[in-house]
Design a protein around this motif. Structure first.
Motif, mmCIF file in Angstrom:
data_model
loop_
_atom_site.group_PDB
_atom_site.id
_atom_site.type_symbol
_atom_site.label_atom_id
_atom_site.label_comp_id
_atom_site.label_asym_id
_atom_site.label_seq_id
_atom_site.Cartn_x
_atom_site.Cartn_y
_atom_site.Cartn_z
ATOM 1 N N MET A 75 0.808 -1.217 0.000
ATOM 2 C CA MET A 75 0.000 0.000 0.000
ATOM 3 C C MET A 75 0.847 1.276 0.000
ATOM 4 S SD MET A 75 -2.933 -1.431 -0.057
ATOM 5 C CE MET A 75 -4.195 -0.240 0.349
ATOM 6 N N GLU A 130 -13.279 2.956 3.821
ATOM 7 C CA GLU A 130 -12.335 3.506 2.841
ATOM 8 C C GLU A 130 -11.259 2.487 2.474
ATOM 9 O OE1 GLU A 130 -12.210 6.633 1.268
ATOM 10 O OE2 GLU A 130 -14.263 6.760 2.023
ATOM 11 N N GLN A 133 -13.255 -1.389 1.165
ATOM 12 C CA GLN A 133 -13.881 -1.367 -0.159
ATOM 13 C C GLN A 133 -12.936 -1.846 -1.262
ATOM 14 O OE1 GLN A 133 -15.008 2.547 -1.489
ATOM 15 N NE2 GLN A 133 -13.021 3.437 -0.982
ATOM 16 N N HIS A 134 -11.631 -1.799 -1.014
ATOM 17 C CA HIS A 134 -10.649 -2.235 -2.003
ATOM 18 C C HIS A 134 -10.376 -3.742 -1.935
ATOM 19 C CE1 HIS A 134 -9.900 1.917 -3.016
ATOM 20 N NE2 HIS A 134 -9.726 2.192 -1.729
ATOM 21 N N GLU A 172 -15.132 -9.982 -6.476
ATOM 22 C CA GLU A 172 -16.244 -9.083 -6.761
ATOM 23 C C GLU A 172 -17.270 -9.812 -7.634
ATOM 24 O OE1 GLU A 172 -18.229 -5.979 -5.908
ATOM 25 O OE2 GLU A 172 -16.098 -5.731 -5.510
#
Length: 194
Positions: A75, A130, A133-134, A172
């Motif tokens: 990250m 935040e 969601q990734h 997803e």
């Protein structure tokens, strides 16, 4: 203040075995505190890794973490994150992290240029939207601030071939089936319903 890479006992055993010079050279030339592009590529493409944790009373755990490519990723210069998916409900890894944030991660690349990467650092658990969601279908995300990043000798890594992703790895738009063990008569009444 950064800890020493080697403990006093590790240094003592290096001295007993005459390996102080090579151990010092490896520390000086291989040890990183930030991810370089090569290590980031290995982490970002990993389908699994192993994580070691310890509770405050030194109850040790080692766990396999797996998922589709992208479930773990670098990250920032010295942070990586990985998805925490629905599991067996024991929360041994997360419970240990909540009590003692010190973790050790081991990444192994079994094919091509065999590689082994060790990452030691401090972990924290995030349920912040935040961040989560990734990571599709993650219950939470574990963020590890790396203290030591160390490419380790690949000499004894066997050649293995990847065949297919687990049908239980979330993505997803795909809801994995429930694993068989959750329907066993002695466990089914206790399993948290999705």
């Amino acid at each position: 203040m950064m800890r020493n890479f080697y403990s006093e006992n590790q240094l003592r055993i290096q001295k007993l075995n005459g390996s102080e010079r090579i151990a010092k050279q490896l520390e000086d030339t291989r040890l990183m505190i930030e991810f370089n592009d090569d290590v980031a590529q290995i982490v970002n493409s990993s389908l699994f890794f192993f994580i070691a944790t310890s509770s405050g009373d030194r109850n040790l755990e080692c766990s396999y973490k797996g998922g589709n490519e992208g479930f773990v990723r670098v990250m920032s210069d010295n942070e990586l994150a990985f998805a925490n998916y629905d599991g067996n409900g024991m929360y041994k890894t997360l419970g240990n992290i909540d009590e003692n944030p010190e973790v050790a991660l081991l990444f192994i690349q079994f094919n091509g240029d065999k590689r082994r990467i060790r990452i030691n650092g401090r972990a924290r658990i995030s349920t912040d939207k935040e961040i989560t969601q990734h990571f599709p279908k993650a219950e939470s995300v574990i963020i590890v601030e790396a203290e030591f990043i160390f490419p380790n000798c690949p000499r004894h890594i066997d050649t293995m071939r990847f065949e297919e992703n687990s049908i239980y790895s979330p993505t997803e738009g795909y809801t994995p089936p429930e694993p068989y063990w959750k329907s066993k008569p002695d466990l089914a009444p206790y399993v948290k319903k999705r």
